[in-house]
Design a protein around this motif. Structure first.
Motif, PDB file in Angstrom:
ATOM      1  N   ALA A   1     -13.340   9.041   0.599  1.00  0.00           N
ATOM      2  CA  ALA A   1     -14.769   8.584   0.948  1.00  0.00           C
ATOM      3  C   ALA A   1     -14.454   7.084   1.106  1.00  0.00           C
ATOM      4  O   ALA A   1     -15.036   6.153   1.940  1.00  0.00           O
ATOM      5  CB  ALA A   1     -15.763   8.614  -0.011  1.00  0.00           C
ATOM      6  N   ALA A   2     -13.514   5.983   0.487  1.00  0.00           N
ATOM      7  CA  ALA A   2     -13.330   4.673   0.786  1.00  0.00           C
ATOM      8  C   ALA A   2     -12.450   4.599   1.847  1.00  0.00           C
ATOM      9  O   ALA A   2     -12.611   3.572   2.504  1.00  0.00           O
ATOM     10  CB  ALA A   2     -12.738   4.167  -0.642  1.00  0.00           C
ATOM     11  N   GLU A   3     -11.583   5.213   2.270  1.00  0.00           N
ATOM     12  CA  GLU A   3     -10.620   5.031   3.213  1.00  0.00           C
ATOM     13  C   GLU A   3     -10.914   5.559   4.554  1.00  0.00           C
ATOM     14  O   GLU A   3     -10.790   4.704   5.596  1.00  0.00           O
ATOM     15  CB  GLU A   3      -9.022   5.540   2.921  1.00  0.00           C
ATOM     16  CG  GLU A   3      -8.631   5.165   1.480  1.00  0.00           C
ATOM     17  CD  GLU A   3      -8.457   3.550   1.587  1.00  0.00           C
ATOM     18  OE1 GLU A   3      -8.266   3.000   2.459  1.00  0.00           O
ATOM     19  OE2 GLU A   3      -9.025   2.934   0.328  1.00  0.00           O
TER      20      GLU A   3
ATOM     21  N   LYS B   1      -5.237  -0.328  -5.755  1.00  0.00           N
ATOM     22  CA  LYS B   1      -5.346   1.027  -5.171  1.00  0.00           C
ATOM     23  C   LYS B   1      -4.075   1.492  -4.686  1.00  0.00           C
ATOM     24  O   LYS B   1      -3.959   2.651  -4.267  1.00  0.00           O
ATOM     25  CB  LYS B   1      -6.413   0.891  -3.860  1.00  0.00           C
ATOM     26  CG  LYS B   1      -7.826   0.615  -4.570  1.00  0.00           C
ATOM     27  CD  LYS B   1      -8.319   1.512  -5.386  1.00  0.00           C
ATOM     28  CE  LYS B   1     -10.038   1.359  -5.827  1.00  0.00           C
ATOM     29  NZ  LYS B   1     -10.390   1.967  -6.894  1.00  0.00           N
TER      30      LYS B   1
ATOM     31  N   VAL C   1      -3.847   8.044   0.252  1.00  0.00           N
ATOM     32  CA  VAL C   1      -4.897   7.061  -0.408  1.00  0.00           C
ATOM     33  C   VAL C   1      -4.246   6.259  -1.823  1.00  0.00           C
ATOM     34  O   VAL C   1      -5.331   5.319  -2.006  1.00  0.00           O
ATOM     35  CB  VAL C   1      -6.245   8.030  -0.895  1.00  0.00           C
ATOM     36  CG1 VAL C   1      -7.025   8.422   0.323  1.00  0.00           C
ATOM     37  CG2 VAL C   1      -5.775   9.104  -1.844  1.00  0.00           C
TER      38      VAL C   1
ATOM     39  N   ASP D   1      -6.433  -5.147  -5.333  1.00  0.00           N
ATOM     40  CA  ASP D   1      -7.404  -4.039  -5.801  1.00  0.00           C
ATOM     41  C   ASP D   1      -7.109  -2.882  -6.806  1.00  0.00           C
ATOM     42  O   ASP D   1      -7.794  -2.276  -6.909  1.00  0.00           O
ATOM     43  CB  ASP D   1      -8.301  -3.747  -4.784  1.00  0.00           C
ATOM     44  CG  ASP D   1      -7.721  -2.884  -3.529  1.00  0.00           C
ATOM     45  OD1 ASP D   1      -6.568  -2.433  -3.976  1.00  0.00           O
ATOM     46  OD2 ASP D   1      -8.343  -2.253  -2.725  1.00  0.00           O
TER      47      ASP D   1
ATOM     48  N   SER E   1      -6.995   5.175  -4.425  1.00  0.00           N
ATOM     49  CA  SER E   1      -8.134   5.129  -3.601  1.00  0.00           C
ATOM     50  C   SER E   1      -8.748   6.435  -3.379  1.00  0.00           C
ATOM     51  O   SER E   1      -8.271   7.505  -3.848  1.00  0.00           O
ATOM     52  CB  SER E   1      -8.196   4.354  -2.485  1.00  0.00           C
ATOM     53  OG  SER E   1      -9.420   4.163  -1.743  1.00  0.00           O
ATOM     54  N   THR E   2      -9.691   6.596  -2.503  1.00  0.00           N
ATOM     55  CA  THR E   2     -10.140   7.753  -2.271  1.00  0.00           C
ATOM     56  C   THR E   2     -10.639   8.002  -0.623  1.00  0.00           C
ATOM     57  O   THR E   2     -10.519   7.101   0.025  1.00  0.00           O
ATOM     58  CB  THR E   2     -11.771   8.170  -3.052  1.00  0.00           C
ATOM     59  OG1 THR E   2     -12.664   7.197  -2.482  1.00  0.00           O
ATOM     60  CG2 THR E   2     -11.457   7.915  -4.338  1.00  0.00           C
TER      61      THR E   2
ATOM     62  N   LYS F   1     -12.723   3.509   7.522  1.00  0.00           N
ATOM     63  CA  LYS F   1     -11.806   2.535   8.120  1.00  0.00           C
ATOM     64  C   LYS F   1     -11.180   2.930   9.363  1.00  0.00           C
ATOM     65  O   LYS F   1     -10.913   2.104  10.356  1.00  0.00           O
ATOM     66  CB  LYS F   1     -10.653   1.770   7.095  1.00  0.00           C
ATOM     67  CG  LYS F   1     -10.947   1.462   5.890  1.00  0.00           C
ATOM     68  CD  LYS F   1     -10.151   0.859   5.059  1.00  0.00           C
ATOM     69  CE  LYS F   1     -10.455   0.616   3.554  1.00  0.00           C
ATOM     70  NZ  LYS F   1      -9.403   0.274   2.634  1.00  0.00           N
TER      71      LYS F   1
END
Length: 343
Positions: A188-190, A152, A182, A150, A185-186, A193
């Motif tokens: 907010a995305a990580e 990232k 991250v 992806d 990525s960010t 999880k």
């Protein structure tokens, strides 16, 4: 058990539970026979209530809980079960699957824990006035040298690895920090999880601006030092505060690594929340004078809440004047750090 553990803190559920707002019906005059109910014209059907916005209701509940938490803190100084400032956290850092990321994983498990016990004893002897809270700090989402499918540039530990380090921590009566790098990525995305793990009262969070490169397209981790803005830290705080409220937990500890000014921008805009205890953590290595200067420039002069200090077994322990600072040397810093990490 190798360590004497401070008992897990009970939470006063009533202080943090979300109360549904109950509204009493307004007093009304009963209509005369044959007359329409007040506010409704004859022949008209009553208006349907507007649909409930679940996101709005959730935000309102969080706001109520935030105000309630603020009120408790004003009366008692902190929320029930808070680790800081009543304890000093001593952590071993790394990744249990990597020998190169830190002491946590560099040595065989039992050998590492024997070393950890000696370090804890040194801190107890250096400052008997404050209890020591042992911790493991595992890099759980790790910046990578390749972009991945992806693009990232990061990879999360397997479920088996996370569960194993949780087991290590609980076997030895440690709290656990899950650390996040991250990449591109960010938060907010990580962070979502990790939510299933952060619902446990003994698991906390670390975020590392060094490996946050979303604002630097094409830059590979370790080529440049990354950055978080206050809004990123505030996102992590809000994320943890919601978990605390929804699961009736004691406050979470959030460590934020820092060893340059640009790693954290607009620090004055970081918002404090009693449900989350923020540690700005001096993450640099070198000889003691350099480390003390970094602590002064990037932690002491730009205060947020609590402070931390990292010691490196490999990089700090070089020929004189290099040496690993002793507990007494670290305690003497102003302000005296309440989170100490060994890598």
């Amino acid at each position: 058990m190798l360590f004497s553990f401070l008992p897990r803190h009970a939470v006063v559920a009533a202080s943090l539970s979300l109360l549904a707002a109950a509204s009493l019906p307004a007093c009304q005059t009963r209509p005369a026979e044959g007359e329409p109910a007040s506010g409704i014209a004859a022949g008209e059907a009553p208006a349907k209530p507007a649909p409930l916005d679940s996101a709005q209701l959730r935000a309102q509940a969080m706001r109520r809980d935030s105000l309630r938490a603020d009120s408790i803190v004003k009366k008692s100084g902190q929320l029930p079960g808070a680790i800081l400032p009543g304890h000093r956290i001593i952590a071993f850092y790394g990744n249990i699957r990597s020998k190169g990321m830190g002491i946590l994983g560099r040595e065989p498990k039992e050998q590492m824990f024997r070393k950890f016990e000696k370090v804890l004893d040194e801190w107890r002897a250096a400052d008997p006035s404050i209890p020591v809270q042992p911790a493991l700090h595992n890099v759980t989402i790790t910046a990578q040298g390749t972009p991945g499918k992806d693009g990232k540039w990061r990879l999360m530990n397997s479920k088996a690895t996370i569960e194993e380090v949780i087991k290590w921590a609980r076997e030895h009566n440690c709290i656990l920090f899950l650390d996040v790098q991250v990449g591109h990525s960010t938060l907010a995305a990580e962070l979502p999880k990790l939510e299933q793990y952060l619902k446990s009262p003994d698991i906390h969070l670390g975020i590392d601006p060094e490996f946050s490169l979303a604002t630097m397209p094409g830059v590979r981790p370790n080529q440049k030092i990354g950055t978080f803005d206050a809004k990123d830290v505030n996102f992590a705080v809000s994320f943890l505060a919601r978990i605390v409220s929804e699961n009736k937990l004691p406050p979470k500890v959030l460590t934020v690594h820092r060893f340059t000014r640009k790693m954290i921008t607009n620090y004055k805009n970081i918002k404090l929340d009693p449900r989350v205890q923020i540690v700005m953590h001096m993450d640099g290595h070198g000889e003691p004078t350099l480390k003390k200067d970094s602590y002064h420039d990037y932690i002491q002069t730009e205060p947020v809440q609590y402070t931390g200090f990292k010691l490196f077994y490999e990089y700090d322990a070089r020929p004189a004047p290099h040496h690993i600072m002793t507990p007494k040397e670290v305690i003497a810093l102003t302000p005296s750090p309440l989170y100490i990490q060994y890598q």
